[in-house]
Design a protein around this motif. Structure first.
Motif, PDB file in Angstrom:
ATOM      1  N   UNK A 116       0.789  -1.230   0.000  1.00  0.00           N
ATOM      2  CA  UNK A 116       0.000   0.000   0.000  1.00  0.00           C
ATOM      3  C   UNK A 116       0.824   1.286   0.000  1.00  0.00           C
ATOM      4  N   UNK A 117       2.064   1.235   0.497  1.00  0.00           N
ATOM      5  CA  UNK A 117       2.886   2.443   0.592  1.00  0.00           C
ATOM      6  C   UNK A 117       4.232   2.179  -0.062  1.00  0.00           C
ATOM      7  N   UNK A 118       4.654   3.092  -0.909  1.00  0.00           N
ATOM      8  CA  UNK A 118       5.852   2.886  -1.724  1.00  0.00           C
ATOM      9  C   UNK A 118       6.742   4.125  -1.707  1.00  0.00           C
ATOM     10  N   UNK A 144       0.781   6.074  -2.279  1.00  0.00           N
ATOM     11  CA  UNK A 144      -0.068   5.245  -1.431  1.00  0.00           C
ATOM     12  C   UNK A 144      -1.331   4.868  -2.209  1.00  0.00           C
TER      13      UNK A 144
ATOM     14  N   UNK B   2      -4.724  -1.414  -7.637  1.00  0.00           N
ATOM     15  CA  UNK B   2      -5.155  -0.196  -6.943  1.00  0.00           C
ATOM     16  C   UNK B   2      -4.538   1.055  -7.569  1.00  0.00           C
ATOM     17  N   UNK B   3      -5.266   2.151  -7.541  1.00  0.00           N
ATOM     18  CA  UNK B   3      -4.726   3.428  -7.995  1.00  0.00           C
ATOM     19  C   UNK B   3      -3.791   3.979  -6.930  1.00  0.00           C
ATOM     20  N   UNK B   4      -2.630   4.460  -7.361  1.00  0.00           N
ATOM     21  CA  UNK B   4      -1.659   5.036  -6.430  1.00  0.00           C
ATOM     22  C   UNK B   4      -1.766   6.567  -6.455  1.00  0.00           C
ATOM     23  N   UNK B   5      -1.747   7.143  -5.260  1.00  0.00           N
ATOM     24  CA  UNK B   5      -1.767   8.594  -5.119  1.00  0.00           C
ATOM     25  C   UNK B   5      -0.350   9.070  -4.806  1.00  0.00           C
ATOM     26  N   UNK B   6       0.146  10.044  -5.557  1.00  0.00           N
ATOM     27  CA  UNK B   6       1.487  10.573  -5.338  1.00  0.00           C
ATOM     28  C   UNK B   6       1.516  11.505  -4.125  1.00  0.00           C
ATOM     29  N   UNK B   7       2.481  11.274  -3.239  1.00  0.00           N
ATOM     30  CA  UNK B   7       2.626  12.113  -2.046  1.00  0.00           C
ATOM     31  C   UNK B   7       3.900  12.964  -2.094  1.00  0.00           C
ATOM     32  N   UNK B  14       6.706   3.806   8.476  1.00  0.00           N
ATOM     33  CA  UNK B  14       6.026   3.024   9.514  1.00  0.00           C
ATOM     34  C   UNK B  14       6.007   1.559   9.104  1.00  0.00           C
TER      35      UNK B  14
END
Lengths: 195, 195
Positions: A116-118, A144, B2-7, B14
């Protein structure tokens, strides 16, 4: 006061992530499970991962100058363990584990769809430490899953939904996270006021 | 998929420990909460902690050449947060947090009685990384509360009883651990056999 039992010099450490590190570029890529990992600077955001000198992942990171860090959910603990049990020179471990490499935004090295997190990282330096090499990488991009964040407020990652896998090293155990206890830079304010 | 959202570039990371670092020697000691921490080598066992350059803890570590890492239980999350909220130059934070310094075995720097797992570290080198300094320390001794280990088999740390506090950085949340999912170097063997 509790009695303390001496355990001698040890690398037992917990709670930590068991992160999936992807290295290399298609068709030569690999995935490895790494527990010796942590943020080493925030300016710029930089992660450190330690790898044994003979690891294929280290060879690929040196060749391409980048890697990705992929944080698995608890449900992936068997796949994560599998990626730590076998070597990538012999087989396509991503495929064998049923994990899907997808394009990163700023690295040619893929990220893992199922995680889920990359984090996409560019190598900045390495440091030899005994049989291990500490590789530092600037975190140039993170991403994410859309369904694990409040898309109207990108600070609000939903940790319960991410359900990050917890590892305890030396003891060699995978755990899930349990309950949210409180807020960082908040939960301790009561004690601050008392004093 | 899943669609990934850029942060963007970020140090969100974590699950990690929120460890209590003790530095200095009585009467000049301090405690600080550190999330930028991880094992960097197993030969010899070495931990890395990153500290902002202006931290009192860094000054004391440089003065005495050692520090201790103390892993708190989930029940201590308020004390842990308090130790990250305030500065040690101004007050005795251990005392203010109600934490008890006790003698280490191989360091003059104390360990914390209330933390079930403790690591005594001697500084081996430091590395400047932006506004942060990565301090590496050889782990010369570890200890655990007697009631949190099988004293007939010192490999058997009882993680459920240790109940190590989990932190999620950037999101700034404290969590407990939940359920044991499986064994490291074991849980993935089914996938290994299938392939």
């Amino acid at each position: 006061l509790p009695t303390k039992i001496s355990l001698g010099p040890s690398d037992a450490f917990f709670p930590i992530p068991a992160a999936l590190i992807v290295s290399g570029v298609e068709p030569k890529h690999n995935v490895a499970t790494v527990a010796w990992i942590g943020i080493v600077s925030s300016t710029p955001p930089t992660v450190g991962i330690s790898l044994k000198k003979d690891r294929y992942t280290l060879q690929l990171i040196r060749e391409f100058g980048e890697f990705t860090v992929n944080i698995p959910s608890a449900s992936l603990f068997k796949e994560v363990d599998f990626c730590g049990l076998t070597h990538g020179r012999e087989r396509d471990k991503l495929k064998a584990a049923g994990l899907t490499p997808i394009a990163g935004k700023l690295t040619k090295t893929p990220i893992i769809s199922e995680c889920p997190y990359n984090m996409e990282c560019k190598v900045t330096q390495e440091l030899e430490l005994g049989d291990w090499v500490l590789v530092l990488g600037e975190i140039v991009e993170t991403s994410i899953d859309e369904d694990k964040i409040d898309t109207s407020n990108l600070a609000k990652i939903d940790i319960a939904t991410v359900d990050p896998l917890v590892y305890c090293a030396k003891v060699r155990q995978y755990w899930s996270i349990g309950k949210k206890l409180g807020e960082g830079f908040g939960a301790g304010k009561d004690i601050l006021k008392e004093k």
